[in-house]
Design an enzyme around this catalytic site. Structure first.
Site, PDB file in Angstrom:
ATOM      1  N   ARG A  70      38.128  20.592  69.407  1.00 28.96           N
ATOM      2  CA  ARG A  70      37.910  21.993  69.769  1.00 28.96           C
ATOM      3  C   ARG A  70      37.887  22.924  68.564  1.00 28.96           C
ATOM      4  O   ARG A  70      38.637  22.720  67.604  1.00 28.96           O
ATOM      5  CB  ARG A  70      39.000  22.436  70.754  1.00 28.96           C
ATOM      6  CG  ARG A  70      38.897  21.729  72.096  1.00 28.96           C
ATOM      7  CD  ARG A  70      40.195  21.755  72.862  1.00 28.96           C
ATOM      8  NE  ARG A  70      40.073  21.087  74.155  1.00 28.96           N
ATOM      9  CZ  ARG A  70      40.236  19.761  74.328  1.00 28.96           C
ATOM     10  NH1 ARG A  70      40.547  18.979  73.288  1.00 28.96           N
ATOM     11  NH2 ARG A  70      40.101  19.222  75.520  1.00 28.96           N
TER      12      ARG A  70
ATOM     13  N   HIS B 124      33.671  19.347  71.147  1.00 30.11           N
ATOM     14  CA  HIS B 124      32.816  18.221  70.743  1.00 30.11           C
ATOM     15  C   HIS B 124      31.412  18.665  70.345  1.00 30.11           C
ATOM     16  O   HIS B 124      30.404  18.045  70.704  1.00 30.11           O
ATOM     17  CB  HIS B 124      32.746  17.186  71.858  1.00 30.11           C
ATOM     18  CG  HIS B 124      34.051  16.513  72.154  1.00 30.11           C
ATOM     19  ND1 HIS B 124      35.004  16.283  71.190  1.00 30.11           N
ATOM     20  CD2 HIS B 124      34.574  16.023  73.317  1.00 30.11           C
ATOM     21  CE1 HIS B 124      36.053  15.682  71.729  1.00 30.11           C
ATOM     22  NE2 HIS B 124      35.821  15.513  73.009  1.00 30.11           N
TER      23      HIS B 124
ATOM     24  N   HIS C 121      34.169   8.347  71.120  1.00 34.55           N
ATOM     25  CA  HIS C 121      34.954   8.766  72.277  1.00 34.55           C
ATOM     26  C   HIS C 121      35.063   7.642  73.310  1.00 34.55           C
ATOM     27  O   HIS C 121      34.973   7.885  74.519  1.00 34.55           O
ATOM     28  CB  HIS C 121      34.350  10.019  72.913  1.00 34.55           C
ATOM     29  CG  HIS C 121      35.345  10.882  73.625  1.00 34.55           C
ATOM     30  ND1 HIS C 121      36.028  10.463  74.752  1.00 34.55           N
ATOM     31  CD2 HIS C 121      35.791  12.143  73.365  1.00 34.55           C
ATOM     32  CE1 HIS C 121      36.827  11.435  75.166  1.00 34.55           C
ATOM     33  NE2 HIS C 121      36.714  12.462  74.344  1.00 34.55           N
TER      34      HIS C 121
ATOM     35  N   ASP D  11      47.110  14.459  75.367  1.00 35.26           N
ATOM     36  CA  ASP D  11      45.787  14.863  74.904  1.00 35.26           C
ATOM     37  C   ASP D  11      46.004  15.665  73.633  1.00 35.26           C
ATOM     38  O   ASP D  11      45.713  16.860  73.558  1.00 35.26           O
ATOM     39  CB  ASP D  11      45.051  15.678  75.974  1.00 35.26           C
ATOM     40  CG  ASP D  11      43.575  15.869  75.634  1.00 35.26           C
ATOM     41  OD1 ASP D  11      43.111  15.304  74.625  1.00 35.26           O
ATOM     42  OD2 ASP D  11      42.894  16.598  76.376  1.00 35.26           O
TER      43      ASP D  11
ATOM     44  N   GLU E   7      40.832   8.664  69.199  1.00 35.26           N
ATOM     45  CA  GLU E   7      39.704   9.246  68.493  1.00 35.26           C
ATOM     46  C   GLU E   7      40.106   9.626  67.066  1.00 35.26           C
ATOM     47  O   GLU E   7      40.855  10.573  66.859  1.00 35.26           O
ATOM     48  CB  GLU E   7      39.198  10.476  69.238  1.00 35.26           C
ATOM     49  CG  GLU E   7      38.921  10.240  70.717  1.00 35.26           C
ATOM     50  CD  GLU E   7      38.949  11.531  71.509  1.00 35.26           C
ATOM     51  OE1 GLU E   7      38.315  12.519  71.061  1.00 35.26           O
ATOM     52  OE2 GLU E   7      39.613  11.564  72.564  1.00 35.26           O
TER      53      GLU E   7
END
Length: 343
Positions: free
Chosen positions: A74, A99, A169, A239, A304
């Site tokens: 982000r 992304h 991803h 996350d 990631e």
């Protein structure tokens, strides 16, 4: 097949090694659609989440297996400033950019099969595309080697200074049968994580993992501390980005490891990127999957490799700059090594 190869809307490439393992990659999004590992028992086990058809890829909203960029993760308020000039980016998550506004993940790359076990993808992004400055040329090579390592080599150049942060991803699930990954054991070589608000935007600086549910320095079940912390509860689980231990990265040691519920298969992650985003698939519910499956929350885990989120606006982050300048080359690698701990 996990992907309908008769679907001619997108180029499909298959990589194979002498052990009998194989990967399927799509030109659309330079997407890892399938990774099947041949076990000593003869089983060919699928280890990544993906779709049966290109139409299903268009329906899913989880970036399944995609290559994301120009900037993964982000960017706050879809803007950044460089040398006094403000750049307004395309916003695709409320007022923020996620992304790269789907630029690389939802476009066809140019693919070329270099060998039975290697494919190269290239893509161009024009000056101003999604708001980013400069023309950019990017390349990604997938190689499936004889040690069941899937190696991803990224490179890129620009003609104007631009933040660049490419990542894969893919979601992994090492179990033989369909299930969640909550009983996988996970290790991450990181002493600090980055708290975020409910929209995924960093709210403070890095925090120590010590004494929190974010501590994976000793392998533990993903479920053990899931949603334990207020920082997790804001986003439905893990996350979050972790700043990797510099020595582990510089010595080429695994920065992360996951092990299947029954220890029948394991995967190590290697990279020269400074950070890794752990995402436990908190919002996977309803996405189409392999063999007609519909995924549920926590059906897979994403690891990631990247720069920390919102790095263009945070020169205080304690890692190298995310800015790529003319004459420089973006050159990073991520490797997924699959192996049988008990074989």
């Amino acid at each position: 097949m996990p992907f309908a190869q008769q679907d001619k809307k997108v180029q499909t490439f298959t990589l194979r090694n002498a052990k009998g393992s194989e990967a399927t990659v799509l030109a659309w999004g330079a997407t890892l659609a399938s990774l099947k590992i041949k076990l000593s028992s003869g089983e060919l086990r699928e280890v990544v989440l993906g779709c049966d058809s290109f139409e299903d890829y268009l329906k899913q909203d989880a970036y399944l297996g995609a290559t994301v960029g120009r900037y993964a993760n982000r960017i706050k308020q879809a803007r950044f400033e460089y040398q006094g000039q403000v750049y307004a980016l395309s916003a695709n998550q409320d007022e923020h950019q996620l992304h790269g506004a789907n630029d690389f993940s939802h476009r066809d790359w140019q693919g070329e099969q270099l060998a039975d076990n290697k494919v190269r993808f290239t893509i161009s992004s024009a000056d101003g595309e999604c708001g980013f400055p400069g023309n950019m040329q990017a390349q990604l090579e997938y190689t499936l080697d004889e040690d069941n390592q899937l190696v991803l080599d990224y490179s890129a150049t620009v003609d104007k200074a631009c933040p660049v942060n490419l990542t894969d991803h893919s979601y992994f699930n090492l179990n033989a049968a369909s299930s969640t990954v909550l009983q996988h054991h996970l290790y991450i070589a990181a002493d600090h994580y980055l708290p975020v608000a409910a929209d995924g935007i960093p709210v403070d600086g890095l925090k120590p993992v010590e004494g929190t549910g974010f501590d994976f320095r000793q392998a533990k079940l993903i479920a053990k501390d899931l949603k334990k912390d207020p920082d997790q509860q804001l986003v439905g689980g893990y996350d979050h980005s972790y700043l990797l231990q510099e020595q582990v990265v510089s010595e080429g040691k695994p920065v992360a490891r996951i092990i299947a519920d029954d220890s029948s298969l394991a995967m190590e992650v290697y990279t020269n990127k400074p950070a890794i985003q752990l995402y436990t698939g908190n919002f996977l519910t309803g996405n189409p999957g392999h063999n007609g499956e519909v995924y549920q929350a926590h059906s897979g885990v994403a690891l990631e490799t990247q720069f920390l989120p919102d790095s263009p606006n945070r020169p205080d982050w304690p890692h190298q700059s995310c800015w790529l300048k003319p004459g420089e080359r973006y050159q990073y690698q991520t490797c997924y090594r699959l192996y049988q701990p008990t074989a």
